[in-house]
Design a protein around this motif. Sequence first.
Motif, mmCIF file in Angstrom:
data_model
loop_
_atom_site.group_PDB
_atom_site.id
_atom_site.type_symbol
_atom_site.label_atom_id
_atom_site.label_comp_id
_atom_site.label_asym_id
_atom_site.label_seq_id
_atom_site.Cartn_x
_atom_site.Cartn_y
_atom_site.Cartn_z
ATOM 1 N N ILE A 183 9.872 -25.018 -3.895
ATOM 2 C CA ILE A 183 8.784 -25.253 -2.932
ATOM 3 C C ILE A 183 8.171 -23.922 -2.498
ATOM 4 O O ILE A 183 6.949 -23.780 -2.382
ATOM 5 C CB ILE A 183 9.298 -26.039 -1.713
ATOM 6 N N ALA A 184 9.023 -22.913 -2.261
ATOM 7 C CA ALA A 184 8.522 -21.585 -1.883
ATOM 8 C C ALA A 184 7.636 -21.012 -2.980
ATOM 9 O O ALA A 184 6.592 -20.404 -2.694
ATOM 10 C CB ALA A 184 9.694 -20.647 -1.602
ATOM 11 N N LEU A 185 8.034 -21.205 -4.214
ATOM 12 C CA LEU A 185 7.252 -20.693 -5.345
ATOM 13 C C LEU A 185 5.878 -21.350 -5.396
ATOM 14 O O LEU A 185 4.865 -20.690 -5.662
ATOM 15 C CB LEU A 185 8.018 -20.932 -6.644
ATOM 16 N N LEU A 186 5.824 -22.641 -5.108
ATOM 17 C CA LEU A 186 4.532 -23.339 -5.077
ATOM 18 C C LEU A 186 3.657 -22.813 -3.939
ATOM 19 O O LEU A 186 2.437 -22.695 -4.085
ATOM 20 C CB LEU A 186 4.757 -24.843 -4.916
ATOM 21 N N CYS A 187 4.279 -22.481 -2.814
ATOM 22 C CA CYS A 187 3.519 -21.951 -1.671
ATOM 23 C C CYS A 187 2.878 -20.607 -2.007
ATOM 24 O O CYS A 187 1.703 -20.373 -1.708
ATOM 25 C CB CYS A 187 4.424 -21.799 -0.458
ATOM 26 N N VAL A 188 3.637 -19.708 -2.636
ATOM 27 C CA VAL A 188 3.093 -18.386 -2.923
ATOM 28 C C VAL A 188 2.000 -18.459 -3.983
ATOM 29 O O VAL A 188 1.065 -17.658 -3.987
ATOM 30 C CB VAL A 188 4.210 -17.402 -3.335
ATOM 31 N N LEU A 189 2.093 -19.440 -4.867
ATOM 32 C CA LEU A 189 1.041 -19.611 -5.869
ATOM 33 C C LEU A 189 -0.287 -20.004 -5.228
ATOM 34 O O LEU A 189 -1.357 -19.758 -5.789
ATOM 35 C CB LEU A 189 1.459 -20.662 -6.892
ATOM 36 N N SER A 190 -0.228 -20.594 -4.031
ATOM 37 C CA SER A 190 -1.451 -21.028 -3.349
ATOM 38 C C SER A 190 -2.120 -19.916 -2.549
ATOM 39 O O SER A 190 -3.227 -20.092 -2.047
ATOM 40 C CB SER A 190 -1.137 -22.197 -2.407
ATOM 41 N N VAL A 191 -1.443 -18.757 -2.405
ATOM 42 C CA VAL A 191 -1.977 -17.678 -1.583
ATOM 43 C C VAL A 191 -3.216 -17.071 -2.232
ATOM 44 O O VAL A 191 -3.212 -16.761 -3.422
ATOM 45 C CB VAL A 191 -0.913 -16.582 -1.360
ATOM 46 N N ARG A 192 -4.259 -16.891 -1.437
ATOM 47 C CA ARG A 192 -5.460 -16.204 -1.903
ATOM 48 C C ARG A 192 -5.374 -14.750 -1.454
ATOM 49 O O ARG A 192 -5.392 -14.455 -0.264
ATOM 50 C CB ARG A 192 -6.716 -16.863 -1.349
ATOM 51 N N GLU A 193 -5.297 -13.859 -2.411
ATOM 52 C CA GLU A 193 -5.157 -12.435 -2.086
ATOM 53 C C GLU A 193 -6.437 -11.878 -1.488
ATOM 54 O O GLU A 193 -7.538 -12.235 -1.927
ATOM 55 C CB GLU A 193 -4.798 -11.663 -3.357
ATOM 56 N N PRO A 194 -6.311 -10.996 -0.473
ATOM 57 C CA PRO A 194 -7.504 -10.353 0.074
ATOM 58 C C PRO A 194 -8.293 -9.648 -1.027
ATOM 59 O O PRO A 194 -7.716 -9.131 -1.982
ATOM 60 C CB PRO A 194 -6.934 -9.341 1.081
ATOM 61 N N ALA A 195 -9.608 -9.638 -0.888
ATOM 62 C CA ALA A 195 -10.461 -9.006 -1.892
ATOM 63 C C ALA A 195 -10.127 -7.527 -2.019
ATOM 64 O O ALA A 195 -9.724 -6.885 -1.047
ATOM 65 C CB ALA A 195 -11.928 -9.169 -1.497
ATOM 66 N N PRO A 196 -10.284 -6.949 -3.228
ATOM 67 C CA PRO A 196 -9.954 -5.527 -3.433
ATOM 68 C C PRO A 196 -10.647 -4.607 -2.451
ATOM 69 O O PRO A 196 -10.077 -3.624 -2.019
ATOM 70 C CB PRO A 196 -10.426 -5.268 -4.865
ATOM 71 N N GLU A 197 -11.887 -4.940 -2.048
ATOM 72 C CA GLU A 197 -12.596 -4.045 -1.129
ATOM 73 C C GLU A 197 -11.964 -4.021 0.254
ATOM 74 O O GLU A 197 -12.265 -3.156 1.068
ATOM 75 C CB GLU A 197 -14.070 -4.444 -0.989
ATOM 76 N N ALA A 198 -11.076 -5.002 0.552
ATOM 77 C CA ALA A 198 -10.373 -4.997 1.841
ATOM 78 C C ALA A 198 -9.260 -3.962 1.870
ATOM 79 O O ALA A 198 -8.686 -3.687 2.899
ATOM 80 C CB ALA A 198 -9.790 -6.374 2.138
ATOM 81 N N MET A 199 -8.941 -3.383 0.681
ATOM 82 C CA MET A 199 -7.877 -2.392 0.579
ATOM 83 C C MET A 199 -8.420 -1.181 -0.158
ATOM 84 O O MET A 199 -8.086 -0.915 -1.306
ATOM 85 C CB MET A 199 -6.671 -2.978 -0.158
ATOM 86 N N PRO A 200 -9.345 -0.417 0.451
ATOM 87 C CA PRO A 200 -10.016 0.673 -0.238
ATOM 88 C C PRO A 200 -9.101 1.839 -0.563
ATOM 89 O O PRO A 200 -8.113 2.062 0.121
ATOM 90 C CB PRO A 200 -11.095 1.108 0.766
ATOM 91 N N VAL A 201 -9.484 2.572 -1.592
ATOM 92 C CA VAL A 201 -8.771 3.790 -1.958
ATOM 93 C C VAL A 201 -9.678 4.969 -1.647
ATOM 94 O O VAL A 201 -10.767 5.088 -2.217
ATOM 95 C CB VAL A 201 -8.387 3.797 -3.455
ATOM 96 N N ALA A 202 -9.263 5.811 -0.726
ATOM 97 C CA ALA A 202 -10.090 6.942 -0.329
ATOM 98 C C ALA A 202 -9.976 8.067 -1.346
ATOM 99 O O ALA A 202 -9.002 8.168 -2.082
ATOM 100 C CB ALA A 202 -9.664 7.447 1.056
ATOM 101 N N LYS A 203 -10.999 8.930 -1.401
ATOM 102 C CA LYS A 203 -10.996 10.062 -2.327
ATOM 103 C C LYS A 203 -9.806 10.969 -2.040
ATOM 104 O O LYS A 203 -9.499 11.286 -0.916
ATOM 105 C CB LYS A 203 -12.286 10.858 -2.180
ATOM 106 N N GLY A 204 -9.178 11.399 -3.133
ATOM 107 C CA GLY A 204 -8.063 12.326 -2.987
ATOM 108 C C GLY A 204 -6.778 11.689 -2.513
ATOM 109 O O GLY A 204 -5.825 12.384 -2.228
ATOM 110 N N GLU A 205 -6.724 10.337 -2.444
ATOM 111 C CA GLU A 205 -5.524 9.679 -1.946
ATOM 112 C C GLU A 205 -4.781 8.935 -3.039
ATOM 113 O O GLU A 205 -3.965 8.095 -2.758
ATOM 114 C CB GLU A 205 -5.882 8.690 -0.827
#
Length: 398
Positions: A183-205
């Motif tokens: 059941i836990a495995l089915l729950c995690v499959l339903s998760v919608r990951e935040p869009a990549p732009e919500a986790m930016p990579v700054a220059k030099g990081e």
Amino acid sequence: MASPRSPTSRARLPVAVIALGLTSFFTDVASDMIVPLLPAFLATLGASTAMLGLIEGAAEATASFLKLGSGYVADRAPRKKPLVVVGYAIATFARPLIALAAIPAHVLAIRVVDRVGKGVRTAPRDAMIAAAAEPGEAGRAFGFHRAMDHAGAVVGPLVATALIALGLTVRGVFAAALIPGVIALLCVLSVREPAPEAMPVAKGEAPTIAGPAVPRSLRGYLGILALFALGNSSDAFLLLRAQDLGVPVAMIPVLWAVLHVSKVASTWIGGDLADRVPRPRLVAIGWIVYALTYLALGVATEAWQAWVIFVVYGAYHGLTEPAEKAMVKDLAPPSARGRAFGLYHFVIGVTAIPAGLLTGWIWEAFGPLHALGLGALIAAISGALLIAWDARGGLVRA
């Protein structure tokens, strides 16, 4: 740390945080159908307390190394969800195999594989929660997640107790843990990951294993946490102490559930407090509570005292868990959060083997009071160091 909102202005938790909370709930139902019964089960296989410490320490140390690696990979990968799904899948299908164990070494091997799954999923999952949390509400998001985790740990032992009352053997309970895991495995499959732009990579990081993306303040915090973790052995020893005080084996799962009821309430409250009061002070207070409960359990003489102490011990988790993770988010740049959470979990887990072996050895050589007293002393020293770190501006410099 962002300014906290007033209680009336707080929005509903993000859907991703809720879905990951449900995943952890069912995962812990599965895990805690097994864990409270392990000390007694291992005793029937001829395992010593030192072997118990080795099993739990090796399992957690394995997870800690993988958390470090998966955090690094999560910062480089375009998506974190696949790592999370794979981690939950490994644990789901490995955990019930304890039902087939014939010697302590079998339990050791299965527990290590189970923790491989935990190691793969934990850092990217925490990074997803941090990314999904609203500004100024990281403590609340992590508090909810940990509350759901502990709620599963309440239900799991009760399910195990009910199955035993219905005539199922301990091995049968272990096998039945597959159901909530799926059941836990089915729950995690339903998760919608935040869009990549919500986790930016700054220059030099761009993160590297030893790169400058890990601030000095984070390293200082993790160093103090490592010291505390050296005295924080597996809760399996606390269950063993409860048995020494006269708590029947059949009631151990219920005691485990009572502990986690306390954790659910205190973690929910602690998550809210972590957005309102200085987080280092909250963690230090939690470590003092830890020290006092360890001392109390060491000098206890009656079974009823174990029940009271376990309830108070749950408050330590509520005061520390949400605040510790929210501090990691505070101290790490967005592009290195996977690695930061990996380092956080690595520090906790890598000390598990020496902590478990040390506690087990002192327990056998000198008795539970000395073993638990050492853990209390280390916790008190760690709390004082954290207050000093905060006074020197550790979190402010993040």
